[in-house]
Design a protein around this motif. Structure first.
Motif, short mmCIF file in Angstrom:
data_model
loop_
_atom_site.label_atom_id
_atom_site.label_comp_id
_atom_site.label_asym_id
_atom_site.label_seq_id
_atom_site.Cartn_x
_atom_site.Cartn_y
_atom_site.Cartn_z
N THR A 1 6.14 16.37 46.22
CA THR A 1 6.34 16.08 44.80
C THR A 1 7.79 15.82 44.45
O THR A 1 8.10 15.38 43.36
CB THR A 1 5.83 17.24 43.91
OG1 THR A 1 6.58 18.41 44.23
CG2 THR A 1 4.35 17.47 44.12
N PHE A 2 8.70 16.08 45.38
CA PHE A 2 10.12 15.90 45.14
C PHE A 2 10.64 14.66 45.88
O PHE A 2 10.18 14.33 46.95
CB PHE A 2 10.92 17.11 45.61
CG PHE A 2 10.64 18.35 44.82
CD1 PHE A 2 11.16 18.50 43.55
CD2 PHE A 2 9.85 19.36 45.35
CE1 PHE A 2 10.91 19.64 42.82
CE2 PHE A 2 9.58 20.50 44.62
CZ PHE A 2 10.11 20.64 43.35
N THR A 3 11.63 14.03 45.26
CA THR A 3 12.33 12.92 45.90
C THR A 3 13.73 13.40 46.21
O THR A 3 14.41 13.93 45.33
CB THR A 3 12.39 11.70 44.95
OG1 THR A 3 11.06 11.34 44.59
CG2 THR A 3 13.08 10.53 45.61
N PRO A 4 14.18 13.23 47.45
CA PRO A 4 15.53 13.67 47.80
C PRO A 4 16.58 12.99 46.91
O PRO A 4 16.47 11.80 46.60
CB PRO A 4 15.70 13.23 49.25
CG PRO A 4 14.30 13.09 49.77
CD PRO A 4 13.47 12.67 48.59
N ILE A 5 17.58 13.75 46.49
CA ILE A 5 18.61 13.24 45.59
C ILE A 5 19.34 12.05 46.19
O ILE A 5 19.73 11.12 45.49
CB ILE A 5 19.59 14.36 45.16
CG1 ILE A 5 20.51 13.88 44.02
CG2 ILE A 5 20.43 14.82 46.34
CD1 ILE A 5 19.81 13.72 42.71
N GLY A 6 19.51 12.05 47.51
CA GLY A 6 20.16 10.93 48.18
C GLY A 6 19.41 9.62 47.97
O GLY A 6 20.02 8.58 47.75
N GLU B 1 3.11 36.61 42.24
CA GLU B 1 3.33 35.64 43.30
C GLU B 1 3.88 34.34 42.74
O GLU B 1 3.44 33.86 41.70
CB GLU B 1 2.00 35.33 44.01
CG GLU B 1 1.56 36.40 44.96
CD GLU B 1 0.32 35.93 45.69
OE1 GLU B 1 0.30 34.78 46.16
OE2 GLU B 1 -0.61 36.73 45.76
N LYS B 2 4.87 33.80 43.44
CA LYS B 2 5.40 32.49 43.05
C LYS B 2 4.68 31.43 43.86
O LYS B 2 4.53 31.56 45.07
CB LYS B 2 6.90 32.40 43.34
CG LYS B 2 7.74 33.19 42.39
CD LYS B 2 9.18 32.89 42.66
CE LYS B 2 10.05 33.65 41.69
NZ LYS B 2 11.47 33.41 41.91
N LYS B 3 4.24 30.42 43.17
CA LYS B 3 3.62 29.31 43.87
C LYS B 3 4.70 28.37 44.33
O LYS B 3 5.61 28.03 43.58
CB LYS B 3 2.65 28.57 42.96
CG LYS B 3 1.35 29.27 42.81
CD LYS B 3 0.36 28.35 42.15
CE LYS B 3 -1.01 28.99 42.14
NZ LYS B 3 -2.01 28.15 41.54
N ARG B 4 4.60 27.95 45.53
CA ARG B 4 5.58 27.03 46.08
C ARG B 4 5.06 25.61 45.93
O ARG B 4 3.94 25.31 46.31
CB ARG B 4 5.81 27.36 47.54
CG ARG B 4 6.99 26.67 48.07
CD ARG B 4 7.28 27.17 49.45
NE ARG B 4 8.38 26.36 49.89
CZ ARG B 4 9.47 26.82 50.42
NH1 ARG B 4 9.60 28.11 50.62
NH2 ARG B 4 10.43 26.03 50.78
N LEU B 5 5.90 24.75 45.37
CA LEU B 5 5.51 23.36 45.20
C LEU B 5 5.66 22.61 46.51
O LEU B 5 6.54 22.88 47.32
CB LEU B 5 6.38 22.68 44.14
CG LEU B 5 6.24 23.22 42.72
CD1 LEU B 5 7.26 22.55 41.81
CD2 LEU B 5 4.85 22.97 42.20
#
Length: 105
Positions: A10-15, A2-6
């Motif tokens: 935790t992410f900042t949009p590139i824009g 199983e892949k864990k989805r982050l």
């Protein structure tokens, strides 16, 4: 396996990242390109400012993008007058030369 989805938190949009970097590099404070664009518009007036915009500054050289070869040619004749008008309005810096180049406005 199983892949864990982050989480998206935790992410900042590139824009947003790019906007932050551009704000730091092109600040509106004295000396920034946004400040120069504002001063340029007031110094040269609507016909020129509609067809020519400061794009970058390196030392005392200002690179200005123009809309066409006709405008590039015309502004070459007006370069000395444009420099005088621009430098009258700049407080903390001085532009010694302007290079005109056809490019995006």
């Amino acid at each position: 396996m199983e892949k864990k989805r982050l989480s998206n938190k935790t992410f900042t949009p590139i824009g947003r990242v790019l906007e932050s970097i551009l704000d730091q590099c092109r600040s509106d404070s004295a000396g920034g390109i946004l400040h120069l664009r504002h001063v340029w518009e007031n110094a040269v007036g609507p016909p020129i400012s509609d067809n020519a915009k400061p794009f970058a500054v390196k030392g005392s050289l200002l690179l200005v993008h123009v809309s066409s070869s006709a405008w590039l040619h015309q502004l070459q004749f007006l370069k000395t007058e444009l420099l005088d008008k621009l430098n009258l309005r700049l407080k903390n810096q001085r532009v010694e030369d302007i290079k005109f180049k056809i490019g995006p406005l």
